[in-house]
Design a protein around this motif. Sequence first.
Motif, short mmCIF file in Angstrom:
data_model
loop_
_atom_site.label_atom_id
_atom_site.label_comp_id
_atom_site.label_asym_id
_atom_site.label_seq_id
_atom_site.Cartn_x
_atom_site.Cartn_y
_atom_site.Cartn_z
N HIS A 21 0.86 -1.19 0.00
CA HIS A 21 0.00 0.00 0.00
C HIS A 21 0.89 1.24 0.00
N PHE A 22 0.57 2.18 -0.87
CA PHE A 22 1.34 3.41 -0.97
C PHE A 22 0.44 4.62 -0.77
N GLY A 23 0.78 5.43 0.20
CA GLY A 23 0.16 6.75 0.29
C GLY A 23 1.05 7.68 -0.51
N LEU A 24 0.48 8.34 -1.50
CA LEU A 24 1.28 9.20 -2.40
C LEU A 24 1.00 10.65 -2.02
N ASP A 25 1.95 11.25 -1.36
CA ASP A 25 1.76 12.61 -0.87
C ASP A 25 2.55 13.61 -1.72
N GLY A 26 1.92 14.74 -1.95
CA GLY A 26 2.64 15.86 -2.54
C GLY A 26 2.92 15.73 -4.02
N ALA A 27 2.31 14.75 -4.67
CA ALA A 27 2.53 14.59 -6.11
C ALA A 27 1.37 15.23 -6.86
N PRO A 28 1.66 15.98 -7.92
CA PRO A 28 0.58 16.59 -8.68
C PRO A 28 -0.22 15.52 -9.44
N GLY A 29 -1.45 15.89 -9.77
CA GLY A 29 -2.36 14.95 -10.43
C GLY A 29 -1.76 14.25 -11.64
N PRO A 30 -1.13 14.99 -12.56
CA PRO A 30 -0.59 14.31 -13.75
C PRO A 30 0.44 13.24 -13.41
N PHE A 31 1.26 13.50 -12.38
CA PHE A 31 2.26 12.49 -12.01
C PHE A 31 1.59 11.25 -11.42
N VAL A 32 0.58 11.49 -10.57
CA VAL A 32 -0.16 10.36 -10.00
C VAL A 32 -0.85 9.57 -11.11
N ALA A 33 -1.43 10.31 -12.07
CA ALA A 33 -2.11 9.62 -13.19
C ALA A 33 -1.12 8.77 -13.97
N GLN A 34 0.09 9.27 -14.12
CA GLN A 34 1.13 8.51 -14.81
C GLN A 34 1.45 7.21 -14.06
N LEU A 35 1.53 7.32 -12.74
CA LEU A 35 1.79 6.12 -11.94
C LEU A 35 0.63 5.15 -12.03
N MET A 36 -0.59 5.69 -11.96
CA MET A 36 -1.77 4.83 -12.02
C MET A 36 -1.81 4.06 -13.35
N GLU A 37 -1.45 4.77 -14.42
CA GLU A 37 -1.50 4.12 -15.73
C GLU A 37 -0.45 3.00 -15.82
N ARG A 38 0.73 3.29 -15.29
CA ARG A 38 1.81 2.29 -15.39
C ARG A 38 1.53 1.07 -14.52
N TYR A 39 1.05 1.32 -13.29
CA TYR A 39 0.91 0.21 -12.35
C TYR A 39 -0.53 -0.27 -12.21
N GLY A 40 -1.46 0.36 -12.98
CA GLY A 40 -2.88 0.02 -12.89
C GLY A 40 -3.19 -1.46 -13.02
N PRO A 41 -2.55 -2.20 -13.94
CA PRO A 41 -2.88 -3.62 -14.07
C PRO A 41 -2.63 -4.43 -12.79
N TYR A 42 -1.78 -3.92 -11.91
CA TYR A 42 -1.46 -4.63 -10.67
C TYR A 42 -2.12 -3.99 -9.46
N ALA A 43 -3.00 -3.01 -9.74
CA ALA A 43 -3.66 -2.29 -8.65
C ALA A 43 -4.97 -2.96 -8.30
N ILE A 44 -5.30 -2.90 -7.04
CA ILE A 44 -6.60 -3.37 -6.57
C ILE A 44 -7.24 -2.21 -5.81
N PRO A 45 -8.57 -2.20 -5.72
CA PRO A 45 -9.21 -1.10 -5.00
C PRO A 45 -8.62 -0.94 -3.60
N VAL A 46 -8.42 0.31 -3.20
CA VAL A 46 -7.68 0.58 -1.96
C VAL A 46 -8.61 0.45 -0.75
N ALA A 47 -9.25 -0.67 -0.62
CA ALA A 47 -10.15 -0.87 0.52
C ALA A 47 -9.33 -1.06 1.79
N PRO A 48 -9.73 -0.40 2.85
CA PRO A 48 -8.90 -0.47 4.07
C PRO A 48 -8.84 -1.86 4.69
N TRP A 49 -9.79 -2.73 4.33
CA TRP A 49 -9.79 -4.05 4.96
C TRP A 49 -8.90 -5.07 4.23
N VAL A 50 -8.36 -4.69 3.08
CA VAL A 50 -7.52 -5.64 2.34
C VAL A 50 -6.23 -5.92 3.12
#
Lengths: 494, 114
Positions: A21-50
């Motif tokens: 789990h990564f809390g991404l602080d201080g990164a602008p939206g476009p950078f976060v979107a770039q990370l989401m696109e790259r790592y999206g296939p391995y992402a799961i919904p960030v439910a707190p109970w996982v």
Amino acid sequence: MHEPGSAQTELLLSMGGVVGHFGLDGAPGPFVAQLMERYGPYAIPVAPWVQRTFSVRVSFAAASPMTDPRVRAGEVAARPLRVEETDARVKINRWDFSVALDSVARPRAVEGASEGAGDGSRFVGGGTCQMNPFAFDSLLRVLWATFLPRAGGALFHACAFRIDERGVIFPGESGAGKSTLARKLPEPERILTDELVAVSRGPIGQWRISGTPFWGEFQRGGGSLRSWPLAGVAFLEQSSALDARAIAPAEAAFRLLACLLCFRADADTAARNLAIAVDVCKEVPCLVLRSRRESPIEAIEGALEAHLDLAPSGPGRGIAPGQPQPADRGSGSRRRPRLSTRPSAREMISEFRWFLKARGRYAFTPRGSSMKPWLRDGDSLFVESTDASRIVPGDIVLYWTPGRRPEDDRLTCHRMVARRQIQRGPSRGPRIYVKGDALSAIERFDDGRESEVLGRVSAVSRDGRAIPVPGRVGNLARLAGSLVATPFLKMVGR
Amino acid sequence: MKTREPATNAWRRASSLPFQKLDEEILVVDPRTRSVHLLNPSATRIWELLQTPASEARLLVSLCAEFDAPVEAIRADLVRSLGELEEKGLIGRDEVPRGGEGPADAAPERRGPA
């Protein structure tokens, strides 16, 4: 307090069974979107109970401009990668990132540490990273190379693909031909990686492999976190002729160790890596595959099949109700043998998300009675890919809700009732209200955080006919009909 | 009465090197140099005999008892193997006081730390 224009968001990644789990602080939206696109296939919904292996809060800092290569070289040399690891602590430091994680038995008492032990993480910590996709990618590689062996697995420098329902890895150092081999496969969905593969024990102790987002030359690749039973290890060698020969476990382990990604050099780590490599090579057939750059993939697979057991070995299963299946079984699809081992629900749903996004539509056979009478026994649904921003009340939506464990994840098909846009706080984003037609209760979820909208039903397959789902007016009429049975107070209470 | 060898250099394994035996071969990992070594059957047997430090003479006695070959051939193989193992940093030499050497017939270790 965040600067204007910055974003705070989260990312929950799963590779080889390790959930970070990564809390991404201080990164602008476009950078976060770039990370989401790259790592999206391995992402799961960030439910707190996982259940999470680790949780780290990363503060991003602007990358310093490097005008003089000598300055950069000096900075790199002054702070090379250093990984310190004990049972209770992991500390990673490099010139462009630094994180420290502690076992939740001994929480890290520092400002900026991630969420506490309540999220189920075994390690919790925080750190900084330059706002540079290469830096974050390196940090991920180090984290998984550290935490995967703790779970009995490892990352190996290898190309990997599947042949029917079994996976084969092709370890090799740089220049061995990993990327060349991966490029030969005509079906991209069979390629797991061309650079780094995750090898881990499955629930029944069998070695399994899964892809990673770590591809050669920083390419984007991989589609899901689905794992496959490991059928063999084939060490790549370039030769003037195509040839495969079996090798003894000792030689195989000797070769495999050279391809294990590890950033520590102490006796305990070496012993652990040795045990992993030896176990893999004792339990899985190993061979040397010599091939020419021009060797066709069909010939290569033929050479492999002579040495590897690629047929299903255990009790198989057909596609059960509730399991996703391709909507289009056109001439290009291969006949697949039945699975010998069943992947987790999380892996199946992740793969379904990939196929749905790639093809645009997919068929789905639901189970349960929550959508009766609109849905009848034996109906199949044609689902089109969409996201939470494009669904409207009345739509039948398909959404992924992760469970605590991978086998607890579920795919739900309910009618959308309403939407709210949460403006601030950790739940910022669309909040979706849904309801089964046959149920009186209305459920809600924060998209991307508790569940993830994957698609919308566009047609129903019934008695051999495809019945289109009515347009918005018809859907709203259906919605109104299903809400008749819903107590008003229950709706308001949500 | 048991005779003791004079003070000599005893061969010993480099400390804390993880290893595992697979069939007739042993894999040794040297974390200091980040290298992996695959020992052939001869070197594997010597490695096993060095579970406790032993002199070259003691190793030769043990190997001669196990292999049906001329002593000189075994000695040449032993010297070459010891040299290679030392060159790779897998074994070293300690000066052992009189009578301080371990038994030549010690049971070989079957498995390294996992």
